[in-house]
Design an enzyme around this catalytic site. Sequence first.
Site, PDB file in Angstrom:
ATOM      1  N   ARG A  14       0.671  -1.245   0.072  1.00  0.00           N
ATOM      2  CA  ARG A  14       0.125  -0.142  -0.132  1.00  0.00           C
ATOM      3  C   ARG A  14       0.844   1.336  -0.007  1.00  0.00           C
ATOM      4  NH1 ARG A  14      -5.714  -0.801   3.137  1.00  0.00           N
ATOM      5  NH2 ARG A  14      -4.429  -0.670   5.123  1.00  0.00           N
ATOM      6  N   GLY A  15       2.095   1.254   0.120  1.00  0.00           N
ATOM      7  CA  GLY A  15       3.116   2.247   0.121  1.00  0.00           C
ATOM      8  C   GLY A  15       3.296   2.807  -1.347  1.00  0.00           C
ATOM      9  N   GLY A  18       5.760   0.180  -3.172  1.00  0.00           N
ATOM     10  CA  GLY A  18       4.944  -1.085  -3.183  1.00  0.00           C
ATOM     11  C   GLY A  18       4.066  -1.248  -4.154  1.00  0.00           C
ATOM     12  N   LEU A  43       5.060  -6.711  10.265  1.00  0.00           N
ATOM     13  CA  LEU A  43       6.431  -7.458   9.950  1.00  0.00           C
ATOM     14  C   LEU A  43       7.447  -7.249  10.712  1.00  0.00           C
ATOM     15  CD1 LEU A  43       6.435  -6.393   6.032  1.00  0.00           C
ATOM     16  CD2 LEU A  43       5.875  -8.722   6.989  1.00  0.00           C
ATOM     17  N   SER A 109      18.075   2.856   0.022  1.00  0.00           N
ATOM     18  CA  SER A 109      17.828   4.084  -0.324  1.00  0.00           C
ATOM     19  C   SER A 109      19.351   4.658  -0.612  1.00  0.00           C
ATOM     20  CB  SER A 109      17.249   4.899   1.065  1.00  0.00           C
ATOM     21  OG  SER A 109      17.302   6.101   0.948  1.00  0.00           O
ATOM     22  N   SER A 110      19.319   5.887  -1.135  1.00  0.00           N
ATOM     23  CA  SER A 110      20.600   6.667  -1.457  1.00  0.00           C
ATOM     24  C   SER A 110      21.265   6.945   0.042  1.00  0.00           C
ATOM     25  CB  SER A 110      20.381   7.886  -2.341  1.00  0.00           C
ATOM     26  OG  SER A 110      19.642   8.878  -1.969  1.00  0.00           O
ATOM     27  N   CYS A 111      20.505   7.226   0.971  1.00  0.00           N
ATOM     28  CA  CYS A 111      21.082   7.825   2.291  1.00  0.00           C
ATOM     29  C   CYS A 111      21.889   6.696   2.898  1.00  0.00           C
ATOM     30  CB  CYS A 111      20.203   8.156   3.147  1.00  0.00           C
ATOM     31  SG  CYS A 111      19.085   6.667   3.771  1.00  0.00           S
ATOM     32  N   TYR A 138      18.579   5.192  10.319  1.00  0.00           N
ATOM     33  CA  TYR A 138      17.865   4.575   9.294  1.00  0.00           C
ATOM     34  C   TYR A 138      18.666   4.062   8.133  1.00  0.00           C
ATOM     35  CZ  TYR A 138      14.377   4.549   5.128  1.00  0.00           C
ATOM     36  OH  TYR A 138      14.057   4.230   4.024  1.00  0.00           O
ATOM     37  N   LYS A 142      19.308   0.192   6.672  1.00  0.00           N
ATOM     38  CA  LYS A 142      19.164  -0.083   5.163  1.00  0.00           C
ATOM     39  C   LYS A 142      20.678  -0.668   4.851  1.00  0.00           C
ATOM     40  CE  LYS A 142      15.071   1.096   3.894  1.00  0.00           C
ATOM     41  NZ  LYS A 142      14.213   0.260   3.654  1.00  0.00           N
ATOM     42  N   PRO A 169      17.136   3.497  -4.779  1.00  0.00           N
ATOM     43  CA  PRO A 169      16.673   4.144  -5.469  1.00  0.00           C
ATOM     44  C   PRO A 169      17.005   5.710  -4.954  1.00  0.00           C
ATOM     45  CG  PRO A 169      14.951   3.175  -4.345  1.00  0.00           C
ATOM     46  CD  PRO A 169      16.191   2.653  -3.766  1.00  0.00           C
ATOM     47  N   ASN A 171      15.890   9.921  -4.895  1.00  0.00           N
ATOM     48  CA  ASN A 171      14.568  10.555  -4.394  1.00  0.00           C
ATOM     49  C   ASN A 171      13.573   9.983  -5.377  1.00  0.00           C
ATOM     50  OD1 ASN A 171      15.752  12.203  -2.397  1.00  0.00           O
ATOM     51  ND2 ASN A 171      16.597  13.310  -4.286  1.00  0.00           N
ATOM     52  N   HIS A 185       8.410  15.205   1.072  1.00  0.00           N
ATOM     53  CA  HIS A 185       9.380  15.286   0.240  1.00  0.00           C
ATOM     54  C   HIS A 185       9.331  16.503  -0.789  1.00  0.00           C
ATOM     55  CE1 HIS A 185      10.534  10.826   1.077  1.00  0.00           C
ATOM     56  NE2 HIS A 185      11.263  11.753   1.783  1.00  0.00           N
ATOM     57  N   ARG A 193       2.281  23.374  -2.506  1.00  0.00           N
ATOM     58  CA  ARG A 193       2.224  24.890  -2.173  1.00  0.00           C
ATOM     59  C   ARG A 193       1.745  25.771  -3.377  1.00  0.00           C
ATOM     60  NH1 ARG A 193       7.055  25.934   0.592  1.00  0.00           N
ATOM     61  NH2 ARG A 193       6.399  28.323   0.472  1.00  0.00           N
TER      62      ARG A 193
HETATM   63  N1  LIG Z   1       9.787   7.555  -1.575  1.00  0.00           N
HETATM   64  C1  LIG Z   1      10.925   7.709  -1.818  1.00  0.00           C
HETATM   65  O1  LIG Z   1      11.300   8.856  -2.217  1.00  0.00           O
HETATM   66  C2  LIG Z   1      12.030   6.580  -1.501  1.00  0.00           C
HETATM   67  C3  LIG Z   1      13.375   7.068  -1.937  1.00  0.00           C
HETATM   68  C4  LIG Z   1      14.282   6.295  -1.697  1.00  0.00           C
HETATM   69  C5  LIG Z   1      13.889   4.967  -1.188  1.00  0.00           C
HETATM   70  N2  LIG Z   1      12.849   4.457  -1.010  1.00  0.00           N
HETATM   71  C6  LIG Z   1      12.441   3.126  -0.086  1.00  0.00           C
HETATM   72  O2  LIG Z   1      11.461   2.666  -0.622  1.00  0.00           O
HETATM   73  C7  LIG Z   1      10.988   1.645   0.459  1.00  0.00           C
HETATM   74  C8  LIG Z   1       9.285   1.916   0.293  1.00  0.00           C
HETATM   75  O3  LIG Z   1       9.323   3.446   0.468  1.00  0.00           O
HETATM   76  P1  LIG Z   1       7.940   4.342   0.303  1.00  0.00           P
HETATM   77  O4  LIG Z   1       7.861   5.448  -0.180  1.00  0.00           O
HETATM   78  O5  LIG Z   1       6.919   3.307  -0.592  1.00  0.00           O
HETATM   79  O6  LIG Z   1       7.216   4.327   1.811  1.00  0.00           O
HETATM   80  P2  LIG Z   1       5.478   4.149   2.105  1.00  0.00           P
HETATM   81  O7  LIG Z   1       4.814   4.995   1.007  1.00  0.00           O
HETATM   82  O8  LIG Z   1       5.423   4.830   3.698  1.00  0.00           O
HETATM   83  O9  LIG Z   1       5.264   2.746   2.318  1.00  0.00           O
HETATM   84  C9  LIG Z   1       5.955   1.735   3.202  1.00  0.00           C
HETATM   85  C10 LIG Z   1       4.961   0.784   3.314  1.00  0.00           C
HETATM   86  O10 LIG Z   1       5.532  -0.095   4.344  1.00  0.00           O
HETATM   87  C11 LIG Z   1       4.328  -0.337   5.260  1.00  0.00           C
HETATM   88  N3  LIG Z   1       4.886  -0.618   6.425  1.00  0.00           N
HETATM   89  C12 LIG Z   1       5.809  -0.021   7.556  1.00  0.00           C
HETATM   90  N4  LIG Z   1       5.806  -0.405   8.656  1.00  0.00           N
HETATM   91  C13 LIG Z   1       5.459  -1.736   8.349  1.00  0.00           C
HETATM   92  C14 LIG Z   1       5.267  -3.123   9.413  1.00  0.00           C
HETATM   93  N5  LIG Z   1       5.737  -3.109  10.491  1.00  0.00           N
HETATM   94  N6  LIG Z   1       4.587  -4.205   9.016  1.00  0.00           N
HETATM   95  C15 LIG Z   1       3.982  -3.978   7.658  1.00  0.00           C
HETATM   96  N7  LIG Z   1       4.030  -3.145   6.961  1.00  0.00           N
HETATM   97  C16 LIG Z   1       4.678  -2.017   7.364  1.00  0.00           C
HETATM   98  C17 LIG Z   1       3.659   0.871   5.443  1.00  0.00           C
HETATM   99  O11 LIG Z   1       2.229   0.640   5.841  1.00  0.00           O
HETATM  100  P3  LIG Z   1       1.712   1.608   6.932  1.00  0.00           P
HETATM  101  O12 LIG Z   1       1.809   2.968   6.173  1.00  0.00           O
HETATM  102  O13 LIG Z   1       0.320   1.180   7.209  1.00  0.00           O
HETATM  103  O14 LIG Z   1       2.387   1.583   8.087  1.00  0.00           O
HETATM  104  C18 LIG Z   1       3.496   1.132   3.857  1.00  0.00           C
HETATM  105  O15 LIG Z   1       2.464   0.576   3.492  1.00  0.00           O
HETATM  106  C19 LIG Z   1      11.562   2.150   1.450  1.00  0.00           C
HETATM  107  O16 LIG Z   1      12.293   1.036   1.786  1.00  0.00           O
HETATM  108  C20 LIG Z   1      12.323   3.245   1.039  1.00  0.00           C
HETATM  109  O17 LIG Z   1      13.572   3.480   1.985  1.00  0.00           O
HETATM  110  C21 LIG Z   1      11.746   5.539  -1.150  1.00  0.00           C
END
Ligand SMILES: NC(=O)c1ccc[n+]([C@@H]2O[C@H](COP(=O)([O-])OP(=O)(O)OC[C@H]3O[C@@H](n4cnc5c(N)ncnc54)[C@H](OP(=O)(O)O)[C@@H]3O)[C@@H](O)[C@H]2O)c1
Length: 322
Positions: A14-15, A18, A43, A109-111, A138, A142, A169, A171, A185, A193
């Site tokens: 749902r993220g 994902g 998880l 993540s790039s961090c 964090y 990772k 990935p 940003n 972000h 804005r």
């Molecule tokens: N967005 C970016 O710019 C970006 C950039 C680089 C890397 N990434 C990486 O991509 C990955 C996903 O990021 P995203 O942006 O998609 O984040 P997101 O939209 O916050 O999605 C993360 C998902 O993980 C779920 N989750 C969190 N804790 C959990 C738990 N304990 N058990 C089960 N589910 C859980 C969340 O569910 P709930 O919301 O219900 O908690 C949410 O659906 C991360 O590893 C992040 O580091 C993202």
Amino acid sequence: MSSSGNRIFVAGHRGMVGSAIVRALQFNTDSEIIKRTHDALDLTDQAAVKSFFKSERPDQVYLAAARVGGIYANNTFPAEFIYINLMIEANVIHSAFESGVKKLLFLGSSCIYPKAAAQPMTEESLLTGTLEPTNEPYAIAKIAGIKLCESYNRQYGDSHGVDYRSVMPTNLYGPGDNYHPENSHVIPALIRRFHEARVNNLPKVTIWGSGTPRREFLYVDDMAEASVHVMELDKTVYDAHTQTMLSHINVGTGHDLTVAELASKVRRVVGYQGEVEFDREMPDGAPRKLMDSSRINNLGWSASTALEDGLAAAYQDFLKTN
Ligand SMILES: NC(=O)c1ccc[n+]([C@@H]2O[C@H](COP(=O)([O-])OP(=O)(O)OC[C@H]3O[C@@H](n4cnc5c(N)ncnc54)[C@H](OP(=O)(O)O)[C@@H]3O)[C@@H](O)[C@H]2O)c1
């Protein structure tokens, strides 16, 4: 092994990332996608994760679940950021192994790269210097995720056929982004804005910082496509482009732009006619953050969505959800 016909668990479906991976898998394959909401399967709960893998027996796992957030959240909840992410990775990767999963893709993540890493940041700069302190917990989690994948490959690759990969990935932006007024972000924040300034007829939008830092942005559906691409690479090809203990793969566009240039593109997409000013009293952050994506480019993938097109799609998503 291709994804077709497999049972694929997308953790964090749902993220933002994902859900894009689910879209890509539904478009490309006839696999069965296994999903669990956070409420249905926490998880961080080792016993629950073990029992889920035992009963569902997926063939492949995309690990896109994580506790994520901006600088404020990372600084305020450092214990949660390290604990939750370590638990998710350790539980999912170990239970996947125990239940016979051979193919897993971990999203980082790039961090993970040192604060002073040379730009563009190559995979080789991992663990060569100190991290940015605000998101160090964090980033450490990772890095542990990458090392979990590599260690299971080293110990169980030959004996059990384990093949766990990781992608880092840059940003991301696009459908499913977080448009929270204070905790989002740069792209979703600019969209909100400019949109609010347009609908309220405000004469001016003020942007924090000088506008000169350079940043890179990847459309989330391109990221999802890259994830499926890396997961499906033939093992001999993947092995030829990675090393056993330096196996992660950067995913970016290879291009950066200044925050001022980005703001002007977002302004155009949103249709805001007023002025833009920069508040130079506010901090800028690093002058440049760009990934070196030559490894994934050499593996046959490159980003296909132009920033203007991605921003237009992101704005439509904002209008739908706000
Ligand atoms: N967005 C970016 O710019 C970006 C950039 C680089 C890397 N990434 C990486 O991509 C990955 C996903 O990021 P995203 O942006 O998609 O984040 P997101 O939209 O916050 O999605 C993360 C998902 O993980 C779920 N989750 C969190 N804790 C959990 C738990 N304990 N058990 C089960 N589910 C859980 C969340 O569910 P709930 O919301 O219900 O908690 C949410 O659906 C991360 O590893 C992040 O580091 C993202």
